[in-house]
Scaffold this motif. Structure first.
Motif, PDB file in Angstrom:
ATOM      1  N   GLN A 339      -6.985   4.351 -12.421  1.00 47.05           N
ATOM      2  CA  GLN A 339      -7.904   3.447 -11.686  1.00 47.05           C
ATOM      3  C   GLN A 339      -8.057   1.969 -12.297  1.00 47.05           C
ATOM      4  O   GLN A 339      -8.783   2.082 -13.612  1.00 47.05           O
ATOM      5  CB  GLN A 339      -9.059   4.205 -11.337  1.00 47.05           C
ATOM      6  CG  GLN A 339      -9.932   3.484 -10.487  1.00 47.05           C
ATOM      7  CD  GLN A 339     -11.248   4.243 -10.235  1.00 47.05           C
ATOM      8  OE1 GLN A 339     -11.218   5.653 -10.185  1.00 47.05           O
ATOM      9  NE2 GLN A 339     -12.118   3.595  -9.534  1.00 47.05           N
ATOM     10  N   LEU A 340      -7.920   0.995 -11.515  1.00 49.19           N
ATOM     11  CA  LEU A 340      -8.331  -0.427 -12.223  1.00 49.19           C
ATOM     12  C   LEU A 340      -8.934  -1.279 -10.851  1.00 49.19           C
ATOM     13  O   LEU A 340      -8.629  -1.326  -9.696  1.00 49.19           O
ATOM     14  CB  LEU A 340      -6.843  -1.064 -12.302  1.00 49.19           C
ATOM     15  CG  LEU A 340      -7.139  -2.532 -12.793  1.00 49.19           C
ATOM     16  CD1 LEU A 340      -8.020  -2.674 -14.049  1.00 49.19           C
ATOM     17  CD2 LEU A 340      -5.821  -3.212 -13.105  1.00 49.19           C
ATOM     18  N   GLN A 341     -10.092  -1.655 -11.335  1.00 45.29           N
ATOM     19  CA  GLN A 341     -11.067  -2.678 -10.341  1.00 45.29           C
ATOM     20  C   GLN A 341     -11.204  -3.895 -10.960  1.00 45.29           C
ATOM     21  O   GLN A 341     -11.905  -4.041 -12.138  1.00 45.29           O
ATOM     22  CB  GLN A 341     -12.222  -1.892 -10.184  1.00 45.29           C
ATOM     23  CG  GLN A 341     -12.131  -0.375  -9.444  1.00 45.29           C
ATOM     24  CD  GLN A 341     -13.543   0.214  -9.122  1.00 45.29           C
ATOM     25  OE1 GLN A 341     -14.530  -0.485  -9.091  1.00 45.29           O
ATOM     26  NE2 GLN A 341     -13.606   1.402  -8.877  1.00 45.29           N
ATOM     27  N   VAL A 356       1.174  -4.653 -14.772  1.00 44.50           N
ATOM     28  CA  VAL A 356       0.126  -3.212 -14.510  1.00 44.50           C
ATOM     29  C   VAL A 356       0.872  -2.189 -13.725  1.00 44.50           C
ATOM     30  O   VAL A 356       0.877  -1.133 -14.230  1.00 44.50           O
ATOM     31  CB  VAL A 356      -1.213  -3.806 -14.134  1.00 44.50           C
ATOM     32  CG1 VAL A 356      -2.222  -2.491 -13.772  1.00 44.50           C
ATOM     33  CG2 VAL A 356      -2.035  -4.738 -15.117  1.00 44.50           C
ATOM     34  N   VAL A 357       1.212  -2.444 -12.552  1.00 45.42           N
ATOM     35  CA  VAL A 357       1.841  -1.446 -11.650  1.00 45.42           C
ATOM     36  C   VAL A 357       3.278  -1.032 -12.147  1.00 45.42           C
ATOM     37  O   VAL A 357       3.574   0.174 -11.732  1.00 45.42           O
ATOM     38  CB  VAL A 357       1.810  -1.850 -10.242  1.00 45.42           C
ATOM     39  CG1 VAL A 357       0.541  -2.333  -9.712  1.00 45.42           C
ATOM     40  CG2 VAL A 357       2.671  -3.221 -10.263  1.00 45.42           C
ATOM     41  N   ASN A 362       0.908   5.923 -13.784  1.00 40.43           N
ATOM     42  CA  ASN A 362       0.101   6.928 -13.071  1.00 40.43           C
ATOM     43  C   ASN A 362      -1.058   6.281 -12.261  1.00 40.43           C
ATOM     44  O   ASN A 362      -2.020   6.710 -11.852  1.00 40.43           O
ATOM     45  CB  ASN A 362      -0.540   7.844 -14.247  1.00 40.43           C
ATOM     46  CG  ASN A 362       0.280   8.587 -14.897  1.00 40.43           C
ATOM     47  OD1 ASN A 362       1.357   9.126 -14.213  1.00 40.43           O
ATOM     48  ND2 ASN A 362       0.456   8.912 -16.228  1.00 40.43           N
ATOM     49  N   LEU A 363      -0.854   4.837 -12.160  1.00 39.17           N
ATOM     50  CA  LEU A 363      -1.946   4.166 -11.509  1.00 39.17           C
ATOM     51  C   LEU A 363      -2.075   4.622 -10.012  1.00 39.17           C
ATOM     52  O   LEU A 363      -1.182   4.468  -9.300  1.00 39.17           O
ATOM     53  CB  LEU A 363      -1.703   2.693 -11.518  1.00 39.17           C
ATOM     54  CG  LEU A 363      -2.897   1.833 -11.020  1.00 39.17           C
ATOM     55  CD1 LEU A 363      -4.144   1.887 -11.761  1.00 39.17           C
ATOM     56  CD2 LEU A 363      -2.346   0.237 -10.965  1.00 39.17           C
ATOM     57  N   TYR A 396       3.337   4.367  -6.996  1.00 38.58           N
ATOM     58  CA  TYR A 396       2.658   5.537  -6.475  1.00 38.58           C
ATOM     59  C   TYR A 396       0.966   5.407  -6.391  1.00 38.58           C
ATOM     60  O   TYR A 396       0.356   6.252  -6.960  1.00 38.58           O
ATOM     61  CB  TYR A 396       2.886   6.812  -7.434  1.00 38.58           C
ATOM     62  CG  TYR A 396       4.453   7.069  -7.397  1.00 38.58           C
ATOM     63  CD1 TYR A 396       4.903   7.979  -6.407  1.00 38.58           C
ATOM     64  CD2 TYR A 396       5.199   6.718  -8.250  1.00 38.58           C
ATOM     65  CE1 TYR A 396       6.226   8.345  -6.101  1.00 38.58           C
ATOM     66  CE2 TYR A 396       6.501   7.000  -8.171  1.00 38.58           C
ATOM     67  CZ  TYR A 396       7.084   7.987  -7.193  1.00 38.58           C
ATOM     68  OH  TYR A 396       8.425   8.239  -7.031  1.00 38.58           O
ATOM     69  N   LEU A 397       0.793   4.067  -5.832  1.00 32.93           N
ATOM     70  CA  LEU A 397      -0.482   3.940  -5.434  1.00 32.93           C
ATOM     71  C   LEU A 397      -1.098   4.843  -4.305  1.00 32.93           C
ATOM     72  O   LEU A 397      -0.411   4.996  -3.310  1.00 32.93           O
ATOM     73  CB  LEU A 397      -0.841   2.539  -4.959  1.00 32.93           C
ATOM     74  CG  LEU A 397      -0.987   1.605  -6.280  1.00 32.93           C
ATOM     75  CD1 LEU A 397      -0.892   0.059  -5.679  1.00 32.93           C
ATOM     76  CD2 LEU A 397      -1.896   1.795  -6.953  1.00 32.93           C
TER      77      LEU A 397
END
Length: 613
Positions: A339-341, A356-357, A362-363, A396-397
């Motif tokens: 998880q990234l915010q 990042v993606v 596993n993001l 795989y978001l």
């Protein structure tokens, strides 16, 4: 002893007329209050010894007294033999030897004799003794004789002076052997205590103990500048186990944890517990987030020097100083990130987000709300070249929030839909550049979409809504608020195919009327939240809705001018599970408000009428 100092401290003698009692007034130093020592003399031949000021360290210069003209001995004199020592004399001699002073030698050399003649017969009774004792204040010697005889200090002093006393007593006995009176049978002396004096002394001792404790606390809290060792002050955290401290620290953000690690060695050890670093939370505009992320990911690499496998969530909302360098560190060292915010990070671009993606495979949750430079989400060109199969090009978001990404267009939405086909939650609020073409790609590639928000997307029309209807029964949440180009055509088609809708927001769609309410009520009977504010809905639409949707919990009729008391009352009687009812800017009376309160007792009513109370 004829000096001026000796005369200034010369004792006085008072005689009581009621009983044969002498009151020897011993002047103490000026700093010490004067005290009186009363001694009852039962027999004229009984020797009365002077009081000894043990607190000042000086032996009293008052000689002994008798009724007859017998020569008196000094304070440590040995006028009486050991066989004739009475208990009274033993006690007096023991406490007179408690302390020595340099003045003691001079006291022995010079003797001053005083003779007093009693004015009444030499007799007394117990009543007179008690009365006289209660009316007088004992000296410290009398208190010490009853309370301090067994203390270690007095015993140590007696043991230290034993050798000197034996020598002095022998010499004094030889010198004053001719002055000893004949032996006289003695009676035991009864010791009495003064409660008033004991209370004052106990209170004084309590004050001393309080001052000692206060000084000790000041010494513990005082730390000398430049000292090598610091005093450790006990804390409540010393009584808590590490597991409890870890639970307490779990409510702190990452920057607060780093500050806490500098408190002590134990906190430093507990702060870097892996359980506290499953997520990194930094929400500060002043912190240099790029350096912080680089240090933290390096510090948290315990058994794997190159990667940080324990971090699963990173929250950097509001960090305006975050740049592509920080995201590059995340992509390089956090392969297990889920998880990234990064809300409000305006300096982040597509390039770092691609890394990042691409590397955080596993993001699942990505929130880029308010990032105006983000126009698409895809893999890096290197990964795209290496990936030959279709599934290797997938991201795989599960959740993607691109609210307020003003630069997002239909082309970017096409790339997102192509690479993120597993999306279930997509929020595109206020992405004003997207239209029906982008929604067509979403409906085609993201068939498993459950929640979608395209509120304030002015370019979306009924065609785009009809394309979204192809998602079918998977769609549970849809918000098309303020999309003023949507009418009954698109809503009717949507309600016919998406029969499992639980949330529908049509606020501001003025072209939606009772026809849409009729289809919605008949096909989506399990709907729980409905917002039809500013829609062209009347009481007829409310009748159908109330009859077919009894599970309705949230209903908003804000600014619906065609609604009357009859429709609202019918809804209140039919949908008694309502928890939130918005009737702001509706032309309703107090009767309608009371009906809602009567049938929907757990309902929170939002209104603007000051008479609704």
């Amino acid at each position: 002893m004829g000096s001026a100092n000796t005369k200034s401290r010369q004792p006085l003698v008072q005689f009581s007329a009621d009983s044969a009692d002498f009151a020897i007034i011993n002047p103490w130093p000026s700093k010490t209050p004067r005290r009186f020592h009363v001694i009852s003399v039962p027999n004229p031949s009984m020797t009365v010894e002077s009081a000894h000021d043990s607190s000042s360290g000086f032996a009293s210069d008052v000689p002994s007294y008798t009724y007859s003209g017998t020569n008196m001995s000094t304070f440590k004199g040995g006028m009486r033999s050991d066989a004739s020592d009475s208990p009274f004399e033993l006690n007096s001699r023991k406490y007179s030897d408690a302390s020595d002073s340099p003045c003691e030698t001079s006291t022995r050399k010079t003797h001053r004799n005083f003779t007093s003649t009693p004015k009444q017969p030499n007799h007394y009774n117990a009543h007179d003794l008690n009365m006289h004792y209660r009316m007088s204040t004992p000296s410290p010697l009398s208190y010490r004789s009853s309370s301090s005889i067994g203390t270690p200090s007095s015993l140590s002093q007696i043991s230290q002076k034993s050798s000197q006393l034996s020598h002095s007593n022998t010499s004094n006995q030889q010198h004053h052997s001719h002055l000893q009176p004949p032996p006289y049978p003695q009676t035991p002396v009864i010791s009495y205590k003064n409660p008033a004096y004991e209370y004052q002394l106990d209170k004084h001792m309590e004050q001393i103990q309080y001052n000692i404790k206060r000084i000790e606390l000041q010494e513990d809290s005082h730390v000398t500048k430049g000292s090598k060792y610091r005093h450790h002050k006990p804390s409540l955290f010393d009584l808590i186990t590490d597991d409890v401290i870890v639970k307490i620290f779990s409510y702190l953000s990452s920057d607060q944890l780093c500050r806490s690690s500098r408190v002590c060695q134990r906190w430093y050890r507990v702060v870097w517990d892996p359980l506290l670093w499953k997520q990194i939370v930094i929400n500060s505009e002043r912190i240099n987030v790029d350096k912080a992320i680089k240090y933290l990911t390096k510090r948290l690499s315990y058994n794997t020097p190159t990667v940080c496998v324990i971090v699963e969530k990173i929250n950097l909302n509001g960090c305006e100083k975050l740049t592509d360098k920080g995201l590059h560190s995340i992509a390089k060292r956090c392969p297990e990130l889920r998880q990234l915010q990064i809300q409000g990070c305006s300096n982040v671009t597509n390039h770092s987000l691609f890394e990042v993606v691409s590397y955080c495979v596993n993001l699942e949750h990505l929130d880029v709300t308010g990032c105006p430079c983000i126009t698409r989400i895809s893999l890096t060109p290197q990964i795209m070249q290496q990936a030959t199969a279709h599934h290797l090009r997938q991201i795989y978001l599960r959740t993607l929030d691109m609210t307020d990404c003003y630069a997002l267009e239909d082309e970017g939405l096409q790339v997102i839909a192509t690479h993120c086909s597993q999306l279930q939650f997509l929020y595109l609020r206020r992405c004003v550049r997207i239209g029906d073409a982008g929604l067509q790609y979403i409906a085609h590639y993201c068939s498993g979409l459950r929640e979608l928000s395209i509120s304030d997307c002015k370019k979306v029309t009924d065609f785009g809504v009809c394309e979204l209807a192809k998602i079918g029964t998977n769609l549970r949440y849809l918000s098309v608020a303020k999309c003023d180009k949507i009418s009954d055509v698109g809503i009717i088609q949507l309600c016919k195919q998406c029969t499992k809708l639980r949330y529908l927001n049509l606020r501001g769609c003025e072209a939606v009327s009772d026809d849409s309410m009729d289809v919605l009520a008949r096909n989506c009977s399990k709907i729980k939240s409905l917002d039809i504010g500013k829609c062209d809905v009347t009481d007829e639409g409310l009748y159908v809705l109330a009859q077919n949707c009894p599970q309705l919990k949230k209903l908003s009729l804000k600014s619906c001018d065609a609604i009357t008391d009859a429709g609202v009352k019918f809804v209140a009687k039919s949908c008694r599970q309502l928890q939130q009812f918005n009737i702001q800017d509706c032309h309703l009376t107090v009767d309608a408000y009371r009906t809602i309160k009567k049938y929907c007792k757990k309902c929170f009513i939002e209104h603007t009428n000051p008479g609704f109370y």
